[in-house]
Each structure stands twice: as structure tokens, then as C-alpha cells.
Motif scaffolding. Structure first.
Motif, PDB file in Angstrom:
ATOM      1  N   ILE A  43      82.693  37.948  94.710  1.00 49.14           N
ATOM      2  CA  ILE A  43      81.475  38.749  94.638  1.00 49.14           C
ATOM      3  C   ILE A  43      80.272  37.854  94.317  1.00 49.14           C
ATOM      4  O   ILE A  43      79.217  37.957  94.938  1.00 49.14           O
ATOM      5  N   HIS A  44      80.453  36.950  93.369  1.00 48.85           N
ATOM      6  CA  HIS A  44      79.368  36.041  92.998  1.00 48.85           C
ATOM      7  C   HIS A  44      78.980  35.136  94.173  1.00 48.85           C
ATOM      8  O   HIS A  44      77.792  34.996  94.500  1.00 48.85           O
ATOM      9  N   GLU A  45      79.974  34.535  94.814  1.00 46.40           N
ATOM     10  CA  GLU A  45      79.689  33.624  95.927  1.00 46.40           C
ATOM     11  C   GLU A  45      79.089  34.348  97.122  1.00 46.40           C
ATOM     12  O   GLU A  45      78.203  33.823  97.787  1.00 46.40           O
ATOM     13  N   ASP A  46      79.576  35.570  97.426  1.00 41.78           N
ATOM     14  CA  ASP A  46      79.015  36.337  98.546  1.00 41.78           C
ATOM     15  C   ASP A  46      77.526  36.595  98.345  1.00 41.78           C
ATOM     16  O   ASP A  46      76.740  36.506  99.275  1.00 41.78           O
ATOM     17  N   SER A  47      77.152  36.925  97.126  1.00 46.46           N
ATOM     18  CA  SER A  47      75.732  37.208  96.870  1.00 46.46           C
ATOM     19  C   SER A  47      74.893  35.948  97.039  1.00 46.46           C
ATOM     20  O   SER A  47      73.804  35.991  97.599  1.00 46.46           O
ATOM     21  N   LYS A  48      75.409  34.820  96.580  1.00 48.69           N
ATOM     22  CA  LYS A  48      74.662  33.566  96.721  1.00 48.69           C
ATOM     23  C   LYS A  48      74.537  33.169  98.194  1.00 48.69           C
ATOM     24  O   LYS A  48      73.483  32.722  98.631  1.00 48.69           O
ATOM     25  N   LEU A  49      75.622  33.343  98.964  1.00 47.43           N
ATOM     26  CA  LEU A  49      75.585  32.991 100.384  1.00 47.43           C
ATOM     27  C   LEU A  49      74.657  33.897 101.181  1.00 47.43           C
ATOM     28  O   LEU A  49      74.060  33.471 102.169  1.00 47.43           O
ATOM     29  N   SER A  50      74.532  35.144 100.750  1.00 50.62           N
ATOM     30  CA  SER A  50      73.669  36.085 101.465  1.00 50.62           C
ATOM     31  C   SER A  50      72.223  36.029 100.977  1.00 50.62           C
ATOM     32  O   SER A  50      71.366  36.708 101.522  1.00 50.62           O
ATOM     33  N   GLY A  51      71.967  35.228  99.948  1.00 49.51           N
ATOM     34  CA  GLY A  51      70.605  35.069  99.452  1.00 49.51           C
ATOM     35  C   GLY A  51      70.132  36.178  98.534  1.00 49.51           C
ATOM     36  O   GLY A  51      68.940  36.304  98.285  1.00 49.51           O
TER      37      GLY A  51
END
Length: 151
Positions: A46-54
Motif C-alpha cells: 500500500i505504501h509503495e503503490d501510493s509513492k509510485l502513483s504520486g
């Protein structure tokens, strides 16, 4: 309005969860049994997805059953450092660990209820395991001939 997200590890498909920003720019995901492999992986995903999506990373509230589990989550997700001769977890601004030892205790029950306050999603991880253990009594009772000794 909270959304309940229940996941099963038995399916081989990938899951991408990109939180949508709410009015106060603070999304909150609650993960129960967060000290297990699935709970830790979901928190990081969840954390990484948010960072990758900006988008702004959401707050993850990791609900665990002991201080040792809380330390395990903190160290596995954030890493560790030596401070004053002691190993300490590296703090993460997006991770909250909440220890709920006994839901029959009114203080712990209040902590559990408060953990879900303001959450946009709840992920209920299960602590069960898929394995069958046979013992001699079951074989005799059920007439089984299994050679599995439970080890």
C-alpha cells in the motif's frame, strides 16, 4: 465511510491499492494481524503503490497482539539502528502500531475501536494456516492409514 477489504493469499493474482485522497489529505488503512507475513507485505504494498502513483502515502495502522509483534513490524518495515548500545526500530511517519493484547479488557477494546476511527479501509488478515496434522488417536478413531506423523 470505511471500506472493508478482505484478501485471500490462496489466489495468485496481484493486488494494487492506490488510496484516494480524502478532504484532510490523510488516508488511513487499518491492518489486523499485521505482524504476519501477509500483514507486513500489505502494509509495504500500500505504501509503495501510493509513492509510485504520486499520491500522499496513507497512514497504516498495524494492529498487533504484543509489544514483541509491534517491534517486529516496526523493524521489518522500517529497519533498525543502534542507539546507546541498543537496537531500535527506525521510525516511519506513515506507520502506527497498536497493541491490543486482550479484547476482553476494556482498555484494549477501546484501543481497538479507536484504531478504526477515520479509517478508509480495513484489511482483516487471518492467522490461520492450511495444514493438516495427524496423530495416532485420529488415525485409530477415523480408521486412517496416513503415514504423516505430524512433523
Amino acid at each position: 465511510l470505511a471500506i472493508l477489504l478482505v484478501l485471500s493469499a490462496s489466489h495468485g493474482s496481484a493486488l494494487s491499492v492506490v488510496p484516494q485522497t480524502n478532504t484532510n489529505n490523510q488516508d488511513i488503512f487499518v491492518i489486523t494481524h499485521a505482524a504476519g507475513r501477509m500483514g507486513k507485505l500489505l502494509a509495504l504494498q500500500i505504501h509503495e503503490d501510493s509513492k509510485l502513483s504520486g499520491t500522499t502515502p496513507p497512514t497504516i495502522r498495524a494492529i498487533v497482539r504484543s509489544d514483541a509483534e509491534a517491534l517486529s513490524v516496526q523493524c521489518d518495515l522500517g529497519g533498525m539502528k543502534m542507539a546507546g548500545g541498543q537496537v531500535k526500530p527506525i521510525p516511519l511517519d506513515w506507520l502506527e502500531t497498536i497493541v491490543v493484547k486482550d479484547i476482553n479488557d476494556t482498555t484494549d477494546l477501546a484501543k481497538l475501536n479507536k484504531a478504526f476511527t477515520g479509517a478508509h479501509a480495513s484489511i482483516l488478515c487471518d492467522a490461520s494456516h492450511n495444514e493438516m496434522v495427524w496423530n495416532d488417536v485420529e488415525r485409530e478413531t477415523n480408521g486412517g492409514t496416513s503415514t504423516n506423523d505430524g512433523g
